[in-house]
Design a protein around this motif. Sequence first.
Motif, mmCIF file in Angstrom:
data_model
loop_
_atom_site.group_PDB
_atom_site.id
_atom_site.type_symbol
_atom_site.label_atom_id
_atom_site.label_comp_id
_atom_site.label_asym_id
_atom_site.label_seq_id
_atom_site.Cartn_x
_atom_site.Cartn_y
_atom_site.Cartn_z
ATOM 1 N N TYR A 88 -5.064 2.401 -3.173
ATOM 2 C CA TYR A 88 -3.879 2.167 -2.023
ATOM 3 C C TYR A 88 -2.678 2.072 -3.013
ATOM 4 C CZ TYR A 88 -7.386 0.971 1.274
ATOM 5 O OH TYR A 88 -8.350 0.957 2.130
ATOM 6 N N MET A 109 0.683 -1.048 0.221
ATOM 7 C CA MET A 109 -0.036 0.086 -0.037
ATOM 8 C C MET A 109 0.940 1.224 0.097
ATOM 9 S SD MET A 109 -2.996 -0.948 2.796
ATOM 10 C CE MET A 109 -3.762 -2.344 2.677
ATOM 11 N N TYR A 166 -7.457 -2.041 -4.416
ATOM 12 C CA TYR A 166 -6.274 -1.886 -4.049
ATOM 13 C C TYR A 166 -5.554 -0.805 -5.045
ATOM 14 C CZ TYR A 166 -5.913 -5.493 -0.406
ATOM 15 O OH TYR A 166 -5.880 -6.005 0.722
#
Length: 419
Positions: free
Chosen positions: A416, A210, A412
């Motif tokens: 992130y 991340m 994601y």
Amino acid sequence: MRLMILGAGNCQLNLIKRAKIRGHYVIVADYLDNPPGAKFADVHIKVSTFDTGLVMQAAVEYEIEGIVTLGTDQPVLTAAIVAKKLGLHFYAGSYLALAVTNKRIMKELFAKNKIPMNDYRLIGKGFAKEEIKGLKFPAVLKPVDSQGQRGIFKVRNIEEVSRHIEETLSYSREDKVLLEEFYRSDEITVNGWAANGRAKIISVVDRLTMKKTNRIGICIGHNFPSLHLRGYFEDIERITQDIVDAFGITDGPIYFQYLIGNKGVRVNEIAMRIGGAYEDLTIPIISGIDIAGMLLDYIETGSCDNKTLEEYSLLENTKYVSTQMFFLKPGKITRMTPLEEVMQLDGVKDVYYAVKEGDIAAGIKNATARAGYVIIEGENFDELKAKIDRLYENMKVFDESGKNLVISFNEYKDKYLFV
């Protein structure tokens, strides 16, 4: 053998089970009341693996004949100290174990031996601006002696350093923290084994983390082989051996994290352990090398059979394997796709849930928020990606309203992954 295993979390489960299969009487040390590995061990001692004194007391009380850890950084130092005092087999002496678990000493050895790294400073709570003069922002603030991405922040100015330094220090036993320049880069992890002072690299994986958050570094996946393997292999191999030489590593597992960007390969940090992204499970799939078995052999006898390691060639490896460490959005878990159904998905080699129905998913603060893992194999990257997409289409963890809490890879990517 009366074997003490430091840590009884999810990444130690395989080691605990393997030790029991070998006939060992297993004592696990873990500060939690009911860690996952306790039910597979003979004895659970509720003690912090960071507390060398209490671990030593327990080791003497139970007359242990071996001590080991897997997948976690700081207990390597505890194990080394206890092993030395009790005359047990361990692959690292006390100073080496300190050097690979304390980033202050680690960085000093990097600098002394010209290991490529990012510029850094060590600062305390009441630091003066002059102490970080010349350091470029953004930067990364981290404890020197913690693990699991606890207390790590991406900071953009001195004010943000001041805002987060107390929390970072709260995860440390020292009064200084590490502030280092942020390097826009891809991350790779080098897994291997040192034998008689020579580093043998088993795998190089892309470490997906991340980044689009100030709490950077939390790993969501490992992909083998790394996209950077062939283009940077000579550099990776040379730097890995340079580190082994600089730190005086002779035998044992190595787990080195590198950064690759427009300034080439730089070393992030190193450890002497099997990786905590379930590398004890993925390395045999990738290479045929039973690295957990090698670790247990070494702890039992002070040596291990390196024949399979010596015969292995990383560059001739044709496997494609991904480990997906999945996380959840906040919510109460009411229903989950059965593990048996996930295992039936094409390419899935292993799956584990670290959560259960009734648990509360609290959100992502560090790596301990992992909800589980899935190991997937494919014939090539395109097929591997398709199988990962299929995984997230089928693996569900529902809350009370029927919403799926699993964060998919596409989420994601959007929320992130990119800075």
